[in-house]
Design a protein around this motif. Structure first.
Motif, PDB file in Angstrom:
ATOM      1  N   LEU A 183       0.817  -1.491  -0.040  1.00  0.00           N
ATOM      2  CA  LEU A 183       0.049  -0.118   0.053  1.00  0.00           C
ATOM      3  C   LEU A 183       0.874   1.203   0.120  1.00  0.00           C
ATOM      4  O   LEU A 183       0.648   2.225  -0.692  1.00  0.00           O
ATOM      5  N   ALA A 184       1.685   1.210   0.829  1.00  0.00           N
ATOM      6  CA  ALA A 184       2.745   2.501   0.838  1.00  0.00           C
ATOM      7  C   ALA A 184       3.580   2.681  -0.553  1.00  0.00           C
ATOM      8  O   ALA A 184       3.701   3.560  -1.038  1.00  0.00           O
ATOM      9  N   ARG A 238       0.844   4.169  -2.961  1.00  0.00           N
ATOM     10  CA  ARG A 238       0.657   5.577  -2.519  1.00  0.00           C
ATOM     11  C   ARG A 238       1.784   6.470  -3.251  1.00  0.00           C
ATOM     12  O   ARG A 238       1.602   7.586  -3.441  1.00  0.00           O
ATOM     13  N   GLU A 239       3.114   6.071  -2.841  1.00  0.00           N
ATOM     14  CA  GLU A 239       4.056   6.624  -3.275  1.00  0.00           C
ATOM     15  C   GLU A 239       3.987   6.966  -4.758  1.00  0.00           C
ATOM     16  O   GLU A 239       4.344   7.932  -5.453  1.00  0.00           O
ATOM     17  N   LEU A 283       1.402   6.918  -6.801  1.00  0.00           N
ATOM     18  CA  LEU A 283       0.288   7.816  -7.094  1.00  0.00           C
ATOM     19  C   LEU A 283       0.687   9.203  -6.749  1.00  0.00           C
ATOM     20  O   LEU A 283       0.231  10.154  -7.522  1.00  0.00           O
ATOM     21  N   GLU A 284       1.354   9.649  -5.768  1.00  0.00           N
ATOM     22  CA  GLU A 284       1.858  10.946  -5.150  1.00  0.00           C
ATOM     23  C   GLU A 284       2.878  11.164  -6.377  1.00  0.00           C
ATOM     24  O   GLU A 284       2.745  12.418  -6.939  1.00  0.00           O
ATOM     25  N   ARG A 326       0.648  12.141  -9.591  1.00  0.00           N
ATOM     26  CA  ARG A 326       0.144  13.581  -9.321  1.00  0.00           C
ATOM     27  C   ARG A 326       1.186  14.776  -9.420  1.00  0.00           C
ATOM     28  O   ARG A 326       0.800  15.764 -10.122  1.00  0.00           O
TER      29      ARG A 326
END
Length: 187
Positions: free
Chosen positions: A3-4, A7-8, A10-11, A14
């Motif tokens: 999950l980490a 998220r990384e 995804l960031e 973005r």
């Protein structure tokens, strides 16, 4: 994938979208670069250059240089082989830095990229750099030889004028200094 990690990623996506990086183009460039070219990518060469240079720099300055590369240069051209990066393309990416109002960062990024390219040429990172007209053929000195001669002759004439002007002023000062009237002595 954890999950980490998700998220990384995804960031990161973005951030790239916020800076208007074309993710599709970046993926194509990574695939086109292939495994052999990744060893010769701009990022690899820049990090090698940085590792050699940072010994001479303060910690703060070294941190600033690598941060500028990681934030402003690597996302666009880091994965590309050094020899495929063109001058207009680099200038287009540097213009993005300038558009956000970071004029000094833009100037330093250009300076740093130039040092990385010179390092790549010096260490023969790619033979293609030697053949590429965008790197060495920007200014053909022989093509402008007459203009250069005229410019250098004009510069030499100007320096001669300054030299003779300064010499005549010194000579007139020395003449005034040796004349008795200038010293206030009557004869």
């Amino acid at each position: 994938m954890s999950l980490a990690d998700a998220r990384e990623r995804l960031e990161e996506a973005r951030r790239q979208l916020a800076t208007k990086i074309d993710l599709g183009e970046q993926r194509k460039a990574v695939k086109a670069a292939g495994g052999a070219a990744t060893a010769n990518s701009f990022e690899v060469v820049a990090r090698e250059w940085f590792a050699k240079q940072q010994k001479e720099w303060s910690i703060q300055y070294a941190h600033k240089i690598i941060r500028h590369l990681e934030n402003d240069i690597f996302p666009w051209i880091g994965s590309r082989p050094v020899e495929t990066v063109t001058v207009p393309e680099l200038l287009k990416h540097l213009e993005r830095i300038e558009q956000r109002g970071a004029i000094e960062t833009n100037r330093r990024a250009l300076q740093t990229c130039g040092a990385v390219f010179r390092y790549a040429v010096r260490t023969w990172q790619s033979e293609a750099i030697q053949r590429k007209p965008g790197v060495h053929g920007i200014y053909n000195q022989a093509q402008y030889l007459e203009e250069r001669r005229g410019m250098m002759q004009g510069w030499a004439d100007y320096l001669s004028t300054l030299k003779t002007s300064a010499a005549s002023k010194i000579a007139s000062f020395e003449r005034r200094d040796t004349q008795p009237q200038a010293l206030g002595v009557s004869t």
